[in-house]
Motif scaffolding. Structure first.
Motif, PDB file in Angstrom:
ATOM      1  N   GLU A  66       0.710  -1.000  -0.010  1.00 36.87           N
ATOM      2  CA  GLU A  66       0.357  -0.024  -0.222  1.00 36.87           C
ATOM      3  C   GLU A  66       1.117   1.367   0.162  1.00 36.87           C
ATOM      4  OE1 GLU A  66      -1.610   0.758   3.926  1.00 36.87           O
ATOM      5  OE2 GLU A  66      -1.341  -0.927   4.182  1.00 36.87           O
ATOM      6  N   GLY A  67       0.351   2.215  -0.618  1.00 35.87           N
ATOM      7  CA  GLY A  67       0.954   3.837  -0.374  1.00 35.87           C
ATOM      8  C   GLY A  67       0.955   4.176  -1.601  1.00 35.87           C
ATOM      9  N   ASN A  68       2.047   4.899  -2.300  1.00 35.58           N
ATOM     10  CA  ASN A  68       2.501   5.687  -3.238  1.00 35.58           C
ATOM     11  C   ASN A  68       3.436   5.147  -3.998  1.00 35.58           C
ATOM     12  OD1 ASN A  68       2.490   7.224  -5.125  1.00 35.58           O
ATOM     13  ND2 ASN A  68       1.483   9.100  -4.342  1.00 35.58           N
ATOM     14  N   ASN A 105       6.931   3.397 -13.767  1.00 37.50           N
ATOM     15  CA  ASN A 105       7.185   4.331 -15.188  1.00 37.50           C
ATOM     16  C   ASN A 105       7.260   5.267 -15.041  1.00 37.50           C
ATOM     17  OD1 ASN A 105       8.947   1.627 -15.835  1.00 37.50           O
ATOM     18  ND2 ASN A 105       6.577   0.467 -17.401  1.00 37.50           N
ATOM     19  N   GLY A 106       6.874   6.340 -14.423  1.00 36.54           N
ATOM     20  CA  GLY A 106       6.981   7.449 -14.645  1.00 36.54           C
ATOM     21  C   GLY A 106       5.506   8.161 -13.845  1.00 36.54           C
ATOM     22  N   GLU A 107       4.444   6.877 -13.671  1.00 42.49           N
ATOM     23  CA  GLU A 107       3.136   7.556 -13.078  1.00 42.49           C
ATOM     24  C   GLU A 107       3.130   6.960 -11.789  1.00 42.49           C
ATOM     25  OE1 GLU A 107      -1.052   6.241 -15.319  1.00 42.49           O
ATOM     26  OE2 GLU A 107       0.045   5.627 -16.159  1.00 42.49           O
ATOM     27  N   ASN A 108       2.528   8.171 -11.362  1.00 38.04           N
ATOM     28  CA  ASN A 108       1.836   7.311 -10.131  1.00 38.04           C
ATOM     29  C   ASN A 108       0.509   6.412  -9.207  1.00 38.04           C
ATOM     30  OD1 ASN A 108       4.440   9.026  -8.420  1.00 38.04           O
ATOM     31  ND2 ASN A 108       2.914  10.756  -9.100  1.00 38.04           N
ATOM     32  N   PHE A 109       0.661   5.655  -8.629  1.00 39.07           N
ATOM     33  CA  PHE A 109      -0.489   4.605  -8.338  1.00 39.07           C
ATOM     34  C   PHE A 109      -0.413   4.964  -6.711  1.00 39.07           C
ATOM     35  CE2 PHE A 109       1.195   3.851 -12.142  1.00 39.07           C
ATOM     36  CZ  PHE A 109      -0.123   2.857 -12.890  1.00 39.07           C
ATOM     37  N   VAL A 110      -1.551   4.857  -6.346  1.00 36.15           N
ATOM     38  CA  VAL A 110      -1.978   4.750  -4.927  1.00 36.15           C
ATOM     39  C   VAL A 110      -2.783   3.658  -4.275  1.00 36.15           C
ATOM     40  CG1 VAL A 110      -1.272   6.907  -3.789  1.00 36.15           C
ATOM     41  CG2 VAL A 110      -3.950   6.252  -4.931  1.00 36.15           C
ATOM     42  N   ASN A 111      -3.496   2.520  -5.860  1.00 36.99           N
ATOM     43  CA  ASN A 111      -4.228   1.790  -5.104  1.00 36.99           C
ATOM     44  C   ASN A 111      -3.082   0.579  -4.259  1.00 36.99           C
ATOM     45  OD1 ASN A 111      -6.854   1.925  -5.474  1.00 36.99           O
ATOM     46  ND2 ASN A 111      -6.615   0.957  -7.650  1.00 36.99           N
ATOM     47  N   ALA A 112      -3.958  -0.582  -3.286  1.00 35.23           N
ATOM     48  CA  ALA A 112      -3.386  -1.480  -2.688  1.00 35.23           C
ATOM     49  C   ALA A 112      -3.315  -2.750  -3.255  1.00 35.23           C
ATOM     50  CB  ALA A 112      -4.537  -1.178  -0.739  1.00 35.23           C
ATOM     51  N   MET A 113      -2.325  -3.394  -2.973  1.00 38.42           N
ATOM     52  CA  MET A 113      -2.957  -4.281  -3.570  1.00 38.42           C
ATOM     53  C   MET A 113      -2.835  -5.681  -2.556  1.00 38.42           C
ATOM     54  SD  MET A 113       0.364  -6.795  -5.470  1.00 38.42           S
ATOM     55  CE  MET A 113       0.234  -8.530  -6.114  1.00 38.42           C
ATOM     56  N   PRO A 114      -3.886  -6.271  -2.883  1.00 38.62           N
ATOM     57  CA  PRO A 114      -4.097  -7.262  -1.380  1.00 38.62           C
ATOM     58  C   PRO A 114      -2.411  -8.602  -1.179  1.00 38.62           C
ATOM     59  CG  PRO A 114      -5.495  -7.512  -3.791  1.00 38.62           C
ATOM     60  CD  PRO A 114      -4.560  -6.373  -3.897  1.00 38.62           C
ATOM     61  N   GLN A 115      -2.870  -8.918  -0.480  1.00 36.03           N
ATOM     62  CA  GLN A 115      -1.119 -10.152  -0.081  1.00 36.03           C
ATOM     63  C   GLN A 115      -2.239 -11.631  -0.673  1.00 36.03           C
ATOM     64  OE1 GLN A 115      -1.932 -12.606   1.996  1.00 36.03           O
ATOM     65  NE2 GLN A 115      -4.510 -12.588   2.928  1.00 36.03           N
ATOM     66  N   HIS A 116      -0.790 -12.130  -1.532  1.00 35.85           N
ATOM     67  CA  HIS A 116      -1.380 -13.589  -2.006  1.00 35.85           C
ATOM     68  C   HIS A 116      -0.827 -14.533  -1.439  1.00 35.85           C
ATOM     69  CE1 HIS A 116      -3.218 -11.291  -5.101  1.00 35.85           C
ATOM     70  NE2 HIS A 116      -3.561 -11.760  -5.162  1.00 35.85           N
ATOM     71  N   SER A 117      -0.740 -14.556   0.119  1.00 32.98           N
ATOM     72  CA  SER A 117       0.130 -15.212   0.559  1.00 32.98           C
ATOM     73  C   SER A 117      -0.655 -16.880   0.539  1.00 32.98           C
ATOM     74  CB  SER A 117      -0.105 -15.097   2.307  1.00 32.98           C
ATOM     75  OG  SER A 117      -1.342 -14.710   2.812  1.00 32.98           O
ATOM     76  N   PHE A 118      -2.109 -17.457   0.679  1.00 34.47           N
ATOM     77  CA  PHE A 118      -2.565 -17.947   0.651  1.00 34.47           C
ATOM     78  C   PHE A 118      -2.076 -19.427  -0.886  1.00 34.47           C
ATOM     79  CE2 PHE A 118      -4.781 -14.691  -2.042  1.00 34.47           C
ATOM     80  CZ  PHE A 118      -5.022 -15.636  -2.957  1.00 34.47           C
ATOM     81  N   LEU A 119      -1.428 -18.234  -1.957  1.00 33.55           N
ATOM     82  CA  LEU A 119      -0.347 -19.368  -2.894  1.00 33.55           C
ATOM     83  C   LEU A 119       0.370 -20.301  -2.783  1.00 33.55           C
ATOM     84  CD1 LEU A 119      -0.792 -16.682  -5.686  1.00 33.55           C
ATOM     85  CD2 LEU A 119      -2.226 -18.534  -5.671  1.00 33.55           C
ATOM     86  N   SER A 120       0.504 -21.155  -2.229  1.00 35.14           N
ATOM     87  CA  SER A 120       1.903 -21.878  -2.127  1.00 35.14           C
ATOM     88  C   SER A 120       3.229 -21.276  -2.824  1.00 35.14           C
ATOM     89  CB  SER A 120       1.477 -23.519  -2.807  1.00 35.14           C
ATOM     90  OG  SER A 120       1.996 -23.750  -4.412  1.00 35.14           O
ATOM     91  N   ASP A 121       4.215 -21.746  -2.012  1.00 36.75           N
ATOM     92  CA  ASP A 121       6.136 -21.332  -2.538  1.00 36.75           C
ATOM     93  C   ASP A 121       5.424 -21.908  -4.195  1.00 36.75           C
ATOM     94  OD1 ASP A 121       5.556 -20.321  -0.860  1.00 36.75           O
ATOM     95  OD2 ASP A 121       7.126 -21.700   0.540  1.00 36.75           O
ATOM     96  N   GLU A 122       5.247 -22.344  -4.493  1.00 41.22           N
ATOM     97  CA  GLU A 122       5.865 -23.643  -5.783  1.00 41.22           C
ATOM     98  C   GLU A 122       4.807 -22.045  -6.856  1.00 41.22           C
ATOM     99  OE1 GLU A 122       5.294 -26.886  -8.659  1.00 41.22           O
ATOM    100  OE2 GLU A 122       4.139 -27.771  -6.174  1.00 41.22           O
TER     101      GLU A 122
END
Length: 580
Positions: A522-524, A528-545
């Motif tokens: 999360e955060g700003n 590639n020169g463009e600002n984004f502030v949308n949060a990306m949710p965690q994906h810890s539910f995925l296996s390491d593989e």
């Protein structure tokens, strides 16, 4: 007979005088552009391109009583958050363009622009502002004032747009959007239940009413007007029946979060974007319920035990007036008050659909201006396609394929309709040039046929599936969990979701990249020169593989050329994160 001739002559003369007077009173409209600037419109409507592009692009817009146009910039410099346009020779084209607006936006883009009682009201994502307009001056001469300030801590908050509208009693209406998709215990995490009751509804997920003439108000100064409303950008006050109307963005991720309950097709077309008539005290049921426009009923959300069919507690909540297809992104609403258009348009509402980003594996949809006919303060039936052609391409596979995306609507003093675009900053002025007393279904026939285009009709579950073969490995994981935001081509959606193409965030430090997938972000940030502030949710539910495979796919696709991510590298980052 001799006595009737003078009477007829007088009657004829009076008719001619009346006709001449009416003709002289009609506003002189500029000619439309060849091909209407690329738009498909009902017969006898024309469009002229006011400005082909604005460097900072555009979001909402407003038109003053003298025809001056004010645009909320999508991207802007510190001292140029807005743009003012003026047509000095009445050819329909803006020949004076001035940037203005020195204030610090809390987030990257604006969400409202309205002229009201001599003031220009506008908003960032967290603050509603206003300028006093000076007659004769294009840009505001007075300093800016803050009207309503969102003083919450926002972090991962998702829906913080601040559209505005005014009633006729001195009030301004401002939504406080829901800070999550569906009030889950862990936001946007597969098969995680929702919190019940949802505590977010106390201060979010609804519309608040404030005094339009006071400054420096915070939420505690307002009154909660309605609740159970997830996310609003399109909102207007209908002065004919003195009611608030809005079109709500429906929830996302039915397939990604509940693949055991929903097919890719269901997730593409559901849930509805809800057109609501909102009265004080109404509850529309978010997050417990959503509206299924095909079943024409509210159903229980899967986070609360639903399966797409169960009604459960949802019969106690308000139903919308109409349900549009899912994920069309309703971003402006306008009740037409002018006299230039035929009578058909003088009581109903226009809706600007910005267009979907998350309909894969089916074509993206929306990208139109719809019209909802009204009679006796109620919709008369189905919605209509009023303007199409913005996307240019058909089908729209990824959102970046669309050439234009309609965003804002405004009515000019002569009854013209203005439409803004976010991708190039293009603005159209739509005018009616036919006989207003002779307009009917024949003039709408061509627009009715537009409903067969892939960006408007419901996709065929088999024929319109763009995945020609079953994806495997990292690609399959990417298309299920990542393409919703970053798009199938990896280019993201400008202003909302960053591109994965040729960026150090993808090609650089692998540990940082793995950490973002496992823990969210999360955060700003700048990509590639463009600002984004949308949060990306965690994906810890995925296996390491699975994490290793999907990141390898991203680093080796879309023109990217970077080394693979190994499962052991993901395991090491996960262990380090867990020990913190």
């Amino acid at each position: 007979m001799l006595t009737t001739t003078p009477t007829r002559s007088v009657s004829t003369l009076l008719s001619l005088i009346t006709l001449l007077a009416l003709t002289q009173c009609q506003p002189k409209l500029p000619p439309g552009d060849p091909g209407n600037g690329g738009l498909y419109l009902p017969d006898h409507f024309e469009a002229v391109v006011v400005v082909d592009s604005l460097p900072a692009r555009a979001r909402q817009l407003a038109v003053n009583t003298n025809g001056d146009i004010y645009v909320k910039s999508r991207f802007s410099k510190k001292d140029a958050r807005n743009v003012a346009l003026r047509d000095t020779n009445n050819d329909g084209k803006a020949d004076v363009i001035e940037e203005f607006g020195s204030y610090e936006p809390e987030r990257s883009y604006g969400t409202a622009m309205r002229v009201h009682n001599g003031y220009l009201y506008l908003s960032s994502e967290l603050t509603v502002y206003r300028y006093k307009l000076t007659p004769g001056k294009l840009t505001p001469q007075d300093s800016i004032e803050a009207v309503v300030i969102d003083d919450h801590e926002h972090g991962m908050h998702e829906h913080i747009a601040k559209p505005i509208c005014f009633d006729n009693k001195g009030n301004i209406y401002v939504p406080y959007g829901a800070p999550s998709n569906s009030c889950q215990e862990m936001n946007r995490t597969p098969r995680v239940p929702g919190i019940d009751p949802c505590p977010q509804l106390e201060l979010h997920g609804g519309v608040w009413k404030f005094d339009a003439n006071k400054i420096n108000q915070t939420q505690k100064d307002g009154v909660k007007f309605a609740t159970g409303i997830r996310s609003v950008v399109a909102m207007d006050w209908n002065s004919e029946d003195e009611n608030l109307y809005l079109v709500m963005h429906g929830r996302d991720d039915l397939l990604r979060l509940w693949p055991n309950l929903y097919s890719p097709w269901q997730s593409a077309v559901l849930p509805s974007e809800e057109f609501m008539k909102v009265k004080e005290g109404d509850d529309y049921g978010w997050p417990y319920c959503y509206y299924d426009q095909m079943q024409e009923k509210k159903v229980l959300a899967p986070e609360y035990g639903g399966d797409g069919k169960i009604t459960g507690r949802c019969d106690q909540f308000q139903k919308p007036l109409m349900g549009f297809p899912g994920h069309w992104a309703p971003n402006d609403l306008l009740f037409y008050k002018g006299k230039q258009f035929p009578e058909r348009y003088t009581h109903g509402a226009f809706v600007a659909f910005h267009g979907s980003t998350n309909r894969a594996p089916y074509p993206q949809s929306g990208y139109i201006i719809a019209y909802i006919p009204f009679e006796n303060n109620k919709p008369t039936g189905a919605w209509e396609v009023f303007a199409d052609g913005f996307a240019v391409v058909d089908p729209v596979v990824d959102v970046s394929d669309a050439t234009y995306r309609p965003m804002g609507l405004a009515e000019g003093p002569d009854g013209s309709l203005y439409i803004s675009d976010t991708e190039k900053g293009k603005i159209w002025r739509v005018m009616y040039k036919g006989d207003i007393n002779n307009f009917g279904t024949a003039e709408l026939a061509a627009m009715e046929k537009r409903k067969s285009a892939s960006n408007i009709r419901n996709p065929d579950p088999v024929k319109d599936n763009l995945n020609k073969g079953e994806a495997v490995g990292g690609q399959k994981t990417f298309e299920l969990y990542c393409a919703t935001c970053h798009q199938k081509n990896g280019k993201g959606a400008s202003g909302r979701f960053p591109s994965l193409v040729n960026t150090e965030w993808v090609l650089g430090d692998k540990k940082r990249l793995i950490g973002i997938v496992l823990n969210g972000m999360e955060g700003n940030i700048e990509v590639n020169g463009e600002n984004f502030v949308n949060a990306m949710p965690q994906h810890s539910f995925l296996s390491d593989e699975d994490v290793a495979k999907v990141l390898t796919y991203v680093r080796e696709s879309f023109g990217n050329k970077a080394s693979a991510v190994e499962t052991a590298e993901v395991t090491a980052v996960r262990k380090k994160t867990a020990t913190k």
